[in-house]
Design a protein around this motif. Structure first.
Motif, PDB file in Angstrom:
ATOM      1  N   UNK A   1       0.809  -1.216   0.000  1.00 12.55           N
ATOM      2  CA  UNK A   1       0.000   0.000   0.000  1.00 12.55           C
ATOM      3  C   UNK A   1       0.842   1.266   0.000  1.00 12.55           C
ATOM      4  N   UNK A   2       1.964   1.249   0.747  1.00  9.56           N
ATOM      5  CA  UNK A   2       2.756   2.465   0.929  1.00  9.56           C
ATOM      6  C   UNK A   2       4.234   2.119   0.956  1.00  9.56           C
ATOM      7  N   UNK A   3       5.046   2.976   0.330  1.00  5.74           N
ATOM      8  CA  UNK A   3       6.494   2.895   0.408  1.00  5.74           C
ATOM      9  C   UNK A   3       6.981   4.240   0.927  1.00  5.74           C
TER      10      UNK A   3
ATOM     11  N   UNK B   1      -0.848  12.118  -7.643  1.00  8.85           N
ATOM     12  CA  UNK B   1      -2.005  12.650  -6.925  1.00  8.85           C
ATOM     13  C   UNK B   1      -1.602  13.018  -5.491  1.00  8.85           C
ATOM     14  N   UNK B   2      -2.015  14.190  -5.043  1.00  6.55           N
ATOM     15  CA  UNK B   2      -1.764  14.616  -3.663  1.00  6.55           C
ATOM     16  C   UNK B   2      -2.838  14.001  -2.776  1.00  6.55           C
ATOM     17  N   UNK B   3      -2.444  13.113  -1.877  1.00  9.51           N
ATOM     18  CA  UNK B   3      -3.404  12.440  -1.001  1.00  9.51           C
ATOM     19  C   UNK B   3      -3.506  13.092   0.367  1.00  9.51           C
TER      20      UNK B   3
ATOM     21  N   UNK C   1       1.637  12.178   1.622  1.00 11.50           N
ATOM     22  CA  UNK C   1       1.374  10.979   0.841  1.00 11.50           C
ATOM     23  C   UNK C   1       0.931  11.383  -0.552  1.00 11.50           C
ATOM     24  N   UNK C   2       1.553  10.758  -1.558  1.00 11.16           N
ATOM     25  CA  UNK C   2       1.210  10.991  -2.958  1.00 11.16           C
ATOM     26  C   UNK C   2       1.105   9.631  -3.651  1.00 11.16           C
ATOM     27  N   UNK C   3       0.365   9.601  -4.760  1.00  5.88           N
ATOM     28  CA  UNK C   3       0.151   8.344  -5.470  1.00  5.88           C
ATOM     29  C   UNK C   3       0.376   8.541  -6.962  1.00  5.88           C
TER      30      UNK C   3
ATOM     31  N   UNK D   1      -2.092   1.575  -7.193  1.00  2.00           N
ATOM     32  CA  UNK D   1      -2.759   1.278  -5.931  1.00  2.00           C
ATOM     33  C   UNK D   1      -1.808   1.490  -4.750  1.00  2.00           C
ATOM     34  N   UNK D   2      -0.526   1.696  -5.040  1.00  2.00           N
ATOM     35  CA  UNK D   2       0.477   1.898  -3.996  1.00  2.00           C
ATOM     36  C   UNK D   2       0.901   3.359  -3.983  1.00  2.00           C
TER      37      UNK D   2
END
Length: 148
Positions: free
Chosen positions: A6-8, A29-31, A44-46, A51-52
């Protein structure tokens, strides 16, 4: 058991500069941007279509800024992706392939400029770094291996 990455977390020296690079330059994308307290901030950005997510900030890791290596972004057309990144001002090395025909070696060893012969899925790469030197790869995948 179902396990999903999910996250790195990536180490950066300047959170605002990293945020500008990932959001404004790369188009991630700015989350979230949580300035919890002095010395502790979570951004957090994507990547588009992923999905990660990645997280960077202050007080999140003891790893030295710029020490992340081997992060991969999968693309279906590496020439198009390189062109888009270059057009956004990102210095991109590639496309290239490894002289073994398999996954790329660390650093720049065994790199052969250009697309992999016959352009097999998983065989062609390009690379770039963020402002701190964290290393990213583009990998062209047009047909997924079974089970993926």
């Amino acid at each position: 058991m179902d396990l999903k990455l999910e996250v790195v977390v990536i180490p950066v020296s300047d959170v605002d500069k990293a945020k500008e690079f990932y959001i404004d330059t790369l188009g991630f994308r700015a989350d979230a941007d949580f300035p919890i307290h002095d010395g502790y901030r979570i951004v957090q950005v994507t990547p588009p279509g992923s999905a990660c997510s990645i997280i960077f900030g202050e007080g999140l890791t003891t790893a030295p800024a710029g020490s992340a290596q081997g992060l991969h972004l999968i693309v279906t057309d590496i020439e198009q992706a390189v062109g888009e990144l270059t057009g956004r001002g990102v210095a991109v090395d590639g496309p290239f392939h490894d002289d073994t025909g398999a996954f790329h070696h660390s650093g720049g060893t065994h790199r052969v400029p250009g697309l992999a012969p016959e352009r097999p899925s998983y065989g062609t790469f390009a690379s770039f770094t963020d402002p701190d030197g964290n290393e990213w790869f583009l990998q062209e995948v047009t047909v997924r291996a079974p089970g993926r």
